[in-house]
Write a protein that holds these residues in place. Structure first.
Motif, PDB file in Angstrom:
ATOM      1  N   HIS A   1       0.149   5.261   5.215  1.00 52.14           N
ATOM      2  CA  HIS A   1       0.743   5.666   3.940  1.00 52.14           C
ATOM      3  C   HIS A   1       1.735   4.612   3.452  1.00 52.14           C
ATOM      4  O   HIS A   1       1.802   4.306   2.252  1.00 52.14           O
ATOM      5  CB  HIS A   1       1.438   7.022   4.083  1.00 52.14           C
ATOM      6  CG  HIS A   1       0.510   8.196   4.033  1.00 52.14           C
ATOM      7  ND1 HIS A   1      -0.116   8.597   2.869  1.00 52.14           N
ATOM      8  CD2 HIS A   1       0.095   9.050   4.999  1.00 52.14           C
ATOM      9  CE1 HIS A   1      -0.867   9.654   3.117  1.00 52.14           C
ATOM     10  NE2 HIS A   1      -0.762   9.950   4.397  1.00 52.14           N
ATOM     11  N   LYS A   2       2.502   4.037   4.382  1.00 51.14           N
ATOM     12  CA  LYS A   2       3.451   2.986   4.018  1.00 51.14           C
ATOM     13  C   LYS A   2       2.714   1.752   3.507  1.00 51.14           C
ATOM     14  O   LYS A   2       3.111   1.145   2.506  1.00 51.14           O
ATOM     15  CB  LYS A   2       4.315   2.627   5.222  1.00 51.14           C
ATOM     16  CG  LYS A   2       5.399   1.621   4.919  1.00 51.14           C
ATOM     17  CD  LYS A   2       6.285   1.372   6.124  1.00 51.14           C
ATOM     18  CE  LYS A   2       7.363   0.329   5.809  1.00 51.14           C
ATOM     19  NZ  LYS A   2       8.257   0.084   6.974  1.00 51.14           N
TER      20      LYS A   2
ATOM     21  N   ASN B   1       1.501   2.299  -0.070  1.00 46.06           N
ATOM     22  CA  ASN B   1       2.557   2.119  -1.066  1.00 46.06           C
ATOM     23  C   ASN B   1       2.866   0.636  -1.270  1.00 46.06           C
ATOM     24  O   ASN B   1       3.037   0.174  -2.405  1.00 46.06           O
ATOM     25  CB  ASN B   1       3.824   2.859  -0.637  1.00 46.06           C
ATOM     26  CG  ASN B   1       3.678   4.363  -0.703  1.00 46.06           C
ATOM     27  OD1 ASN B   1       2.897   4.878  -1.502  1.00 46.06           O
ATOM     28  ND2 ASN B   1       4.419   5.083   0.118  1.00 46.06           N
ATOM     29  N   ASN B   2       2.928  -0.108  -0.166  1.00 41.90           N
ATOM     30  CA  ASN B   2       3.272  -1.534  -0.265  1.00 41.90           C
ATOM     31  C   ASN B   2       2.205  -2.340  -0.987  1.00 41.90           C
ATOM     32  O   ASN B   2       2.514  -3.287  -1.726  1.00 41.90           O
ATOM     33  CB  ASN B   2       3.500  -2.117   1.127  1.00 41.90           C
ATOM     34  CG  ASN B   2       4.753  -1.588   1.805  1.00 41.90           C
ATOM     35  OD1 ASN B   2       5.608  -0.997   1.148  1.00 41.90           O
ATOM     36  ND2 ASN B   2       4.863  -1.800   3.102  1.00 41.90           N
TER      37      ASN B   2
ATOM     38  N   CYS C   1       8.321   3.351  10.847  1.00 37.52           N
ATOM     39  CA  CYS C   1       8.512   4.061   9.584  1.00 37.52           C
ATOM     40  C   CYS C   1       9.192   5.400   9.871  1.00 37.52           C
ATOM     41  O   CYS C   1       9.014   5.991  10.943  1.00 37.52           O
ATOM     42  CB  CYS C   1       7.189   4.244   8.852  1.00 37.52           C
ATOM     43  SG  CYS C   1       5.902   5.092   9.771  1.00 37.52           S
TER      44      CYS C   1
ATOM     45  N   GLU D   1       0.975   7.714   9.304  1.00 32.84           N
ATOM     46  CA  GLU D   1       2.250   7.501   8.611  1.00 32.84           C
ATOM     47  C   GLU D   1       2.404   6.043   8.208  1.00 32.84           C
ATOM     48  O   GLU D   1       2.850   5.730   7.099  1.00 32.84           O
ATOM     49  CB  GLU D   1       3.414   7.936   9.507  1.00 32.84           C
ATOM     50  CG  GLU D   1       3.497   9.432   9.761  1.00 32.84           C
ATOM     51  CD  GLU D   1       3.777  10.237   8.500  1.00 32.84           C
ATOM     52  OE1 GLU D   1       4.282   9.667   7.511  1.00 32.84           O
ATOM     53  OE2 GLU D   1       3.461  11.441   8.490  1.00 32.84           O
ATOM     54  N   LEU D   2       2.035   5.130   9.091  1.00 37.39           N
ATOM     55  CA  LEU D   2       2.106   3.710   8.763  1.00 37.39           C
ATOM     56  C   LEU D   2       1.097   3.350   7.685  1.00 37.39           C
ATOM     57  O   LEU D   2       1.373   2.511   6.805  1.00 37.39           O
ATOM     58  CB  LEU D   2       1.875   2.865  10.013  1.00 37.39           C
ATOM     59  CG  LEU D   2       2.054   1.351   9.860  1.00 37.39           C
ATOM     60  CD1 LEU D   2       3.439   1.024   9.313  1.00 37.39           C
ATOM     61  CD2 LEU D   2       1.823   0.655  11.191  1.00 37.39           C
TER      62      LEU D   2
END
Length: 330
Positions: free
Chosen positions: A269-270, A273-274, A17, A266-267
């Motif tokens: 957070h991704k 969202n997904n 990411c 960080e991953l």
């Protein structure tokens, strides 16, 4: 003393990411930094002072783009001290490292089928080449080498191996991993870890390697059954199979020794969202991730020890160590 060169082909299966990529580059670059640092720690240890210093070289391959090591470059015979290290390094490929990825191994993507076929071929035809996988890599290796339509029998029971979405949902952050003593006995650097002192590295996944009995009765322990000589490296409450080990040949980890709290968050957070996670679920995962954070210092986890164990596996030293490696004793 001449060095023991270790040529590792890293199969990049994804781009990190963006915040992680911008700070640390591709997964192959991250593994290069971590395994080189692990080699330096091992070489400086009292245990390793009478052995050949380890020297790491990484060659990266873009699997999604169809790039793989040439089969002619793979090692076909045991390493000999007569082989030259730097400056003529790299020599033959000693190890294949399969990185993580956002994809699921059971998705019908052309590059996943190609990767699985490559791993099957290396495993069958190049036994001198060590194979390691992290997270997606762990699951891909399990699917390639143990799953499919194969059925196994152990202790009078039949079972199959598969990769499926975890029935308990995503496992994220610092979960205590109880290591299998049979696995640890091959890796003395891990001897410090017990049920009272579990192993900790960052974990973030929604799929898992599953061992399923073919009968309708599920007995204690059947969820971790593997065909001999394969070993389960250890278990968490949510994920009974945290890695695979075939002595001298294959090693995998469901967790990420290459991730710290920053990268995992960080991953996460991704993922949020997904998958449209509610705010309280994201906050819970982030809290668990940040359990390793120590203000102003490196994360308090076991990622360095994991990196050292993986490197010793690549060097073929996982089964002949007589003293546990302890960086603090250097």
């Amino acid at each position: 003393m001449s060095v023991r060169p270790i040529h590792i082909a890293v199969l990049d299966n994804d781009i990190p990411c963006y915040p992680v990529y911008a700070k640390r580059g591709l997964y192959s670059s991250q593994f290069n930094a971590l395994l080189t640092a692990a080699a330096n720690r091992i070489n400086a240890s009292k245990y390793h002072q009478h052995r050949r210093p380890l020297c790491v070289h990484i060659t990266a391959f873009d699997v999604v783009g169809g790039s793989f090591p040439h089969l002619e470059s793979l090692r076909v015979s045991s390493w000999s001290p007569a082989e030259n290290g730097p400056p003529g390094f790299p020599g033959p490929v000693d190890a294949i490292l399969v990185t993580g990825a956002a994809a699921a191994v059971y998705e019908r993507l052309h590059w996943i089928a190609g990767l699985q076929s490559f791993i099957e071929r290396v495993y069958s035809n190049y036994p001198m080449v060590k194979i390691f996988g992290s997270c997606f890599g762990h699951q891909l290796i399990a699917q390639a080498l143990l799953a499919s339509d194969k059925s196994y029998t152990s202790q009078g029971s039949s079972f199959k191996i598969s990769v499926e979405p975890s029935s308990d949902g995503h496992e994220i952050g610092m979960h205590p991993i109880i290591l299998n003593p049979a696995f640890v006995s091959n890796f003395p650097p891990l001897a410090r870890f017990t049920s009272e002192r579990p192993f900790h590295i960052q974990i973030i996944h929604g799929d898992a390697v599953i061992s399923s009995p073919e009968d309708t009765l599920v007995f204690e322990g059947k969820r971790t059954m593997l065909p001999e000589p394969w070993l389960n490296i250890g278990s968490t409450l949510k994920c009974p199979i945290q890695g695979l080990y075939k002595p001298g040949h294959v090693l995998t980890l469901q967790g990420h020794f290459e991730f710290d709290a920053f990268a995992t968050a960080e991953l996460c957070h991704k993922f949020a969202n997904n998958f449209n996670w509610p705010a309280d679920l994201l906050a819970s995962h982030l809290q668990n991730i940040r359990r390793s954070v120590v203000l102003g210092e490196e994360d308090d986890d076991d990622s360095k020890i994991a990196a050292e164990a993986v490197l010793l596996f690549f060097a073929g030293e996982d089964q002949n160590l007589s003293v546990a490696f302890n960086p603090s004793s250097c």
